[in-house]
Scaffold this active site. Structure first.
Site, PDB file in Angstrom:
ATOM      1  N   ASP A 141     -11.351   2.496   4.640  1.00 51.24           N
ATOM      2  CA  ASP A 141     -11.401   0.874   4.574  1.00 51.24           C
ATOM      3  C   ASP A 141     -13.158   0.658   4.324  1.00 51.24           C
ATOM      4  OD1 ASP A 141      -9.428  -1.018   4.402  1.00 51.24           O
ATOM      5  OD2 ASP A 141      -8.848  -0.504   6.519  1.00 51.24           O
TER       6      ASP A 141
ATOM      7  N   LYS B 265       0.733  -1.020  -0.122  1.00 49.62           N
ATOM      8  CA  LYS B 265       0.033  -0.104  -0.021  1.00 49.62           C
ATOM      9  C   LYS B 265       0.916   1.409  -0.055  1.00 49.62           C
ATOM     10  CE  LYS B 265      -3.629  -2.386   2.516  1.00 49.62           C
ATOM     11  NZ  LYS B 265      -4.288  -2.620   3.811  1.00 49.62           N
TER      12      LYS B 265
ATOM     13  N   GLN C 281      -4.654  -1.605  10.054  1.00 47.94           N
ATOM     14  CA  GLN C 281      -4.333  -3.242   9.309  1.00 47.94           C
ATOM     15  C   GLN C 281      -4.893  -4.190  10.331  1.00 47.94           C
ATOM     16  OE1 GLN C 281      -3.366  -3.361   6.288  1.00 47.94           O
ATOM     17  NE2 GLN C 281      -3.566  -5.627   6.203  1.00 47.94           N
TER      18      GLN C 281
END
Ligand code: GUN
Length: 281
Positions: A120, A53, A97
């Site tokens: 997200d 990412k 994460q």
């Protein structure tokens, strides 16, 4: 039949090229889309995803910070950092994460992120907005899958779609998005009886279980479109999906490879969400 391979890497690159203009327009206004990723502990797969990412963001001239915390970090310490980032006006996206260490409550952490920065799309209010048909951020993996299906002109209206896996990150939002496009959707989980009786009916089969090669060619309807969300490291060191590729590709009309399928799309949809957050700010 040998299936068409749906090249996620090529599609992700095409979307990146399309994003260049939006990034430039923001830069002309003095805005650089900025993401901070929080990584807690030393899960090797998470470290790989986070690096990927970060590299994609910096290659496109976006700002990306990775904050690494030791596995023993307390929940309160993590929440305090998220609150600080929520108040940082130069920051557009915050991503924690997953998975988190067991002593930390994942939902509490996610719901502490400002919904406007939750790129997200996991915050309970963003999950609710998706469910009620007015999404703020669409979770990156299912969003990427929809783009892959669109790229193949797959007709979802009235199609039988089966999602294997019922996670908050992939399975549940995936089912909502397929349903929104007019598919009739079945969600299977680890308790499902006679999984094959469901998968065999699917015109579109999405597999997101984290169990290597659990779906085999004999479980697939001839001509189905098969989307493999899994990325598993085999004993031989090679990456494997949740679908047994060789047998599935004999039966499906189209299939995503692992690697080079859904993975690159997840990252590019995170770019899309972060750019959108910056445009709205
Ligand atoms: N772990 C596996 N997939 C994801 C994802 O899409 N977002 C976050 N935050 N963690 C993940």
């Amino acid at each position: 039949m040998t299936a068409t391979v749906i090249d996620g890497k090529a599609l992700a690159n095409q979307i990146k090229e399309e994003l260049a203009q939006r990034i430039q327009t923001l830069k002309n206004k003095g805005v650089i889309p900025a993401l901070t990723v929080i990584l807690v502990g030393d899960d090797p797969a998470s470290a790989v995803y986070v690096n990927s990412k970060h590299n994609t963001f910096t290659q496109l001239g976006l700002k990306s910070d990775v904050l690494r915390f030791p596995a023993e970090t307390s929940q309160e310490e993590l929440l305090a950092k998220i609150r600080e980032l929520n108040n940082d006006k130069t920051l557009h996206g915050i991503l924690v994460q997953l998975p988190l260490p067991k002593h930390i409550d994942t939902n509490t952490v996610i719901d502490t992120i400002s919904p406007e920065k939750d790129v997200d799309g996991f915050h309970v209010s963003n999950a609710g907005a998706l469910m009620t048909g007015n999404p703020r951020f669409i979770p990156c993996t299912p969003y990427g899958v929809i783009k892959m299906l669109e790229s193949q002109n797959v007709n979802l209206k009235g199609a039988e779609a089966v999602v294997v896996g019922a996670s908050n990150i992939v399975g549940k939002p995936m089912a909502l998005l397929l349903q929104k496009e007019g598919a009739t959707v079945t969600i299977c989980n680890s308790k499902t009886k006679d999984l094959t009786s469901h998968t065999k009916r699917a015109d579109i089969l999405v597999v997101a279980t984290g169990r290597p090669e659990m779906v085999t060619g004999d479980m697939i309807k001839p001509g189905a479109v098969v989307i493999d969300v899994g990325i598993n490291r085999g004993a031989d060191g090679k990456l494997k999906g949740d679908v047994e590729y060789a047998s599935a590709a004999q039966v499906a009309s189209a299939i995503t490879p692992v690697p080079g399928g859904v993975g690159p799309m997840t990252i590019v949809m995170l770019l899309v969400n972060t750019i959108e957050a910056a445009e709205r700010a």
